[in-house]
Scaffold this motif. Structure first.
Motif, PDB file in Angstrom:
ATOM      1  N   SER A 173      23.832   7.485  82.504  1.00 50.00           N
ATOM      2  CA  SER A 173      23.584   8.617  81.492  1.00 50.00           C
ATOM      3  C   SER A 173      25.056   9.111  81.166  1.00 50.00           C
ATOM      4  O   SER A 173      26.102   8.604  81.914  1.00 50.00           O
ATOM      5  N   TYR A 174      25.284   9.733  80.091  1.00 56.83           N
ATOM      6  CA  TYR A 174      26.581  10.103  79.595  1.00 56.83           C
ATOM      7  C   TYR A 174      26.207  11.172  78.750  1.00 56.83           C
ATOM      8  O   TYR A 174      25.351  11.682  78.115  1.00 56.83           O
ATOM      9  N   ASP A 175      27.396  11.991  78.529  1.00 59.26           N
ATOM     10  CA  ASP A 175      27.747  13.367  77.885  1.00 59.26           C
ATOM     11  C   ASP A 175      28.527  13.062  76.661  1.00 59.26           C
ATOM     12  O   ASP A 175      29.812  12.961  76.945  1.00 59.26           O
ATOM     13  N   ILE A 176      28.087  12.841  75.476  1.00 60.82           N
ATOM     14  CA  ILE A 176      28.731  12.725  74.324  1.00 60.82           C
ATOM     15  C   ILE A 176      29.825  13.839  73.921  1.00 60.82           C
ATOM     16  O   ILE A 176      31.041  13.676  73.593  1.00 60.82           O
ATOM     17  N   GLU A 177      29.393  15.044  74.159  1.00 54.08           N
ATOM     18  CA  GLU A 177      30.275  16.225  74.066  1.00 54.08           C
ATOM     19  C   GLU A 177      31.633  16.106  75.027  1.00 54.08           C
ATOM     20  O   GLU A 177      32.674  16.098  74.497  1.00 54.08           O
ATOM     21  N   ALA A 178      31.312  15.663  76.277  1.00 59.27           N
ATOM     22  CA  ALA A 178      32.642  15.596  77.227  1.00 59.27           C
ATOM     23  C   ALA A 178      33.371  14.346  76.831  1.00 59.27           C
ATOM     24  O   ALA A 178      34.730  14.226  76.869  1.00 59.27           O
ATOM     25  N   GLN A 179      32.800  13.505  76.315  1.00 59.17           N
ATOM     26  CA  GLN A 179      33.505  12.374  75.806  1.00 59.17           C
ATOM     27  C   GLN A 179      34.371  12.586  74.366  1.00 59.17           C
ATOM     28  O   GLN A 179      35.431  12.185  74.338  1.00 59.17           O
ATOM     29  N   CYS A 180      33.708  13.406  73.560  1.00 60.21           N
ATOM     30  CA  CYS A 180      34.559  13.717  72.499  1.00 60.21           C
ATOM     31  C   CYS A 180      35.770  14.398  72.636  1.00 60.21           C
ATOM     32  O   CYS A 180      36.680  14.042  72.240  1.00 60.21           O
ATOM     33  N   HIS A 181      35.444  15.557  73.256  1.00 57.59           N
ATOM     34  CA  HIS A 181      36.682  16.264  73.934  1.00 57.59           C
ATOM     35  C   HIS A 181      37.863  15.483  74.461  1.00 57.59           C
ATOM     36  O   HIS A 181      38.954  15.824  73.977  1.00 57.59           O
ATOM     37  N   SER A 182      37.276  14.805  75.402  1.00 62.79           N
ATOM     38  CA  SER A 182      38.430  13.583  76.071  1.00 62.79           C
ATOM     39  C   SER A 182      39.102  12.675  75.002  1.00 62.79           C
ATOM     40  O   SER A 182      40.336  12.596  75.130  1.00 62.79           O
TER      41      SER A 182
END
Length: 141
Positions: free
Chosen positions: A59-68
């Motif tokens: 699984s992954y969280d695109i929101e967390a990846q965008c912020h990072s």
């Protein structure tokens, strides 16, 4: 033949490249960033990503990846003597346009509201590490 000198940039505050390339390169008053992903500095950790024992994405969280990834781009820009507001062109690579574009586009609008660089967003089959987003940027210095 005249050759414009360039300067290779290795940013101390950004994640280490996964290959033989610099974080950025200065040429004249332009700064070209290599592809920047959401990995965290000093680790292979990717915010919001859960991997199974074989290293496959569960699984992954695109929101967390965008912020990072936006934080990583900012770190490289600042260490290279540029700034977020100096971005003029951004190419965004997403691995799942259908699932992630709406969230990414909303966050992009928040981060880029004031500088509004040119933008291209494309879907790719895969990226070199188990990430869902990568940015390729050009800025002025």
């Amino acid at each position: 033949m005249d050759k414009t000198p360039s300067e290779i940039i290795h940013a101390n505050q950004a994640p280490e490249p996964v290959g033989l390339y610099p974080h950025a390169r200065k040429v004249g008053n332009l700064l070209f960033l290599s592809g920047v992903g959401p990995r965290e500095k000093g680790t292979s950790q990717i915010p919001g990503v859960t991997l199974d024992e074989a290293g496959a994405v569960v699984s992954y969280d695109i929101e967390a990846q965008c912020h990072s990834v936006f934080r990583n781009v900012r770190a490289i820009l600042e260490e290279a003597g540029s700034a977020w507001e100096n971005l003029v062109d951004v190419t965004v690579f997403l691995t799942n346009m259908k699932a992630d574009f709406q969230t990414y586009n909303r966050l992009y609008a928040q981060y880029f509201q004031d500088c509004q660089p040119c933008r291209t967003t494309v879907e790719v089959n895969a990226l070199p590490t188990p990430i869902a987003i990568e940015l390729k940027c050009i800025a002025t210095i």
